[in-house]
Scaffold this motif. Sequence first.
Motif, PDB file in Angstrom:
ATOM      1  N   LEU A 156      -7.127   1.156  -3.720  1.00  0.00           N
ATOM      2  CA  LEU A 156      -8.121   2.230  -3.543  1.00  0.00           C
ATOM      3  C   LEU A 156      -8.887   2.503  -4.832  1.00  0.00           C
ATOM      4  N   LYS A 157      -8.114   2.551  -5.921  1.00  0.00           N
ATOM      5  CA  LYS A 157      -8.723   2.902  -7.198  1.00  0.00           C
ATOM      6  C   LYS A 157      -9.561   1.768  -7.771  1.00  0.00           C
ATOM      7  N   THR A 160       0.826  -1.213   0.000  1.00  0.00           N
ATOM      8  CA  THR A 160       0.000   0.000   0.000  1.00  0.00           C
ATOM      9  C   THR A 160       0.861   1.265   0.000  1.00  0.00           C
ATOM     10  N   SER A 201      -1.536   2.746  -5.090  1.00  0.00           N
ATOM     11  CA  SER A 201      -2.883   3.056  -4.612  1.00  0.00           C
ATOM     12  C   SER A 201      -3.917   2.301  -5.448  1.00  0.00           C
ATOM     13  N   LEU A 219      -8.388  10.374  -2.742  1.00  0.00           N
ATOM     14  CA  LEU A 219      -7.643   9.923  -1.562  1.00  0.00           C
ATOM     15  C   LEU A 219      -6.235   9.496  -1.966  1.00  0.00           C
ATOM     16  N   SER A 220      -6.143   8.809  -3.102  1.00  0.00           N
ATOM     17  CA  SER A 220      -4.823   8.344  -3.513  1.00  0.00           C
ATOM     18  C   SER A 220      -3.931   9.523  -3.909  1.00  0.00           C
ATOM     19  N   GLY A 249     -11.893   7.413  -3.794  1.00  0.00           N
ATOM     20  CA  GLY A 249     -10.634   6.668  -3.746  1.00  0.00           C
ATOM     21  C   GLY A 249      -9.552   7.342  -4.567  1.00  0.00           C
ATOM     22  N   TYR A 267      -2.813  10.923  -0.657  1.00  0.00           N
ATOM     23  CA  TYR A 267      -1.833   9.987  -0.102  1.00  0.00           C
ATOM     24  C   TYR A 267      -0.456  10.209  -0.739  1.00  0.00           C
TER      25      TYR A 267
END
Length: 308
Positions: A226-227, A219, A223, A285-286, A282, A289
Motif C-alpha cells: 500500500l505504502k 498482506t 502494508s 489506510l494501512s 495508502g 488496517y
Amino acid sequence: MTMISVVVPLYNEEAIVTRNLQIIAREAESENHTLEVIAVNDGSTDGTWAQICSAAASDSRIRGVNFTRNFGKEAAILAGLMEARGDAVIVIDADLQHPPALIPEMIGLWKSGFPVVEAVKASRGREGLASGLFARAFYTLFHRLSELDIAGHSDFKLLDRAVVQTYINLPERNRFFRGLIHWAGFRSAHIPFEVAERDVGGSKWNKLKLLKYAVNNITMFSSFPLKSITWLGALMFILGGIVGAMSLIQKAEGSALDGFTTVNLLIIMTSSILMVSLGIIGHYLSRIYDEIKGRPPFVRVSHEKDVR
Ligand code: UDP
Ligand code: MG
C-alpha cells in the motif's frame, strides 16, 4: 494430572484417517499425562466424518469437530485450538508428513520450560521445482516485508496453554498460524525433521489456493504494498521534473511544437500529484488496517520459567 491435546485438521482424508489417528494417539500416549485427540473435519466431501465418528466411538480419547463446508486449514486449526482443553496442545497434519514420533520429544522440551516447540523442516522433502521455488520466493518476501523469518517453519507445533490462549484471543479473523505464533514471540525450541512422503492421496492444496494463501499472508503482515505507491509517486515526480525541464528548454529554444509544452507540464503535474495523493491515502489506510487487526501492542511472558 497434565493433559495433552493433539489437534488434527482433516480434509478428504477418508483413506487414512482411522489408521493415522490411531498412530498419532499411540505416539502421544504416556502414563504421565492424559490425552485427547481432536479431529477437525474441514468440510470433507468424502467419508472422513463418518470415519472420525466411528474412531471416536471406539476410542474415548478421540473427539471430532465438524464443519459445514471447507473453511480451510487455518480455520480448522483455530477450531481445534478452541476445542482443546490440554495444558499443551500439539497441531499435526493427518497425513503423517509431520512425524508423530517427535511428539514425546516435543512434550519433553515443553516440560523443560519451552512454551513453544516447533518442528522445523530440515529439508522440504520431495516436491516439484515450481513448488520449491514458489515456497522460497514466499518465505523470502515474507521475511523482507514482515521482518519475521519463518522459513522452514511448519504447522507442526506444540503450544503451551498460555500461547494457545494468546492465539485464540487475537481478534483477527484471517489468520496465518505459523506467522502469528512467531509474531507472539514466546521462547521456542526447534526440532528439525525430514518431511515424509504423503502415503495416500495428493496434497489438498492446489496452486491457486496456495497463491491466494501466500498473498493473504503477506498482506496480513505488511502494508508495504500500500505504502509503495508513495515511492512510485516520488519517482514520477523526479522523472516529471526532468521531462518538464526538457520541455521548457525546447520551448525557450523555439524548437517545441505549439501548445505541446503546456500539455506536457499539465500531464506531469497532475499524474505525480495523483500518485503522491494515492500514496498518502495508502498510509492512512494501512494505519486503519493495523488498528482493525487489533493485534495487541505487546505480549507478556507467561511463566517465570519463560526467560531468555
Ligand atoms: N487440510 C485441511 N483443509 C484444507 C486443506 C488441507 O484441513 O482445506 C488438512 C489436510 O487434511 C492435512 C493438512 O491440512 O491434514 C495438510 O494438508 P496437505 O497434506 O494437503 O498439505 P501439504 O502437506 O501439501 O502442505
Ligand atoms: Mg501433507
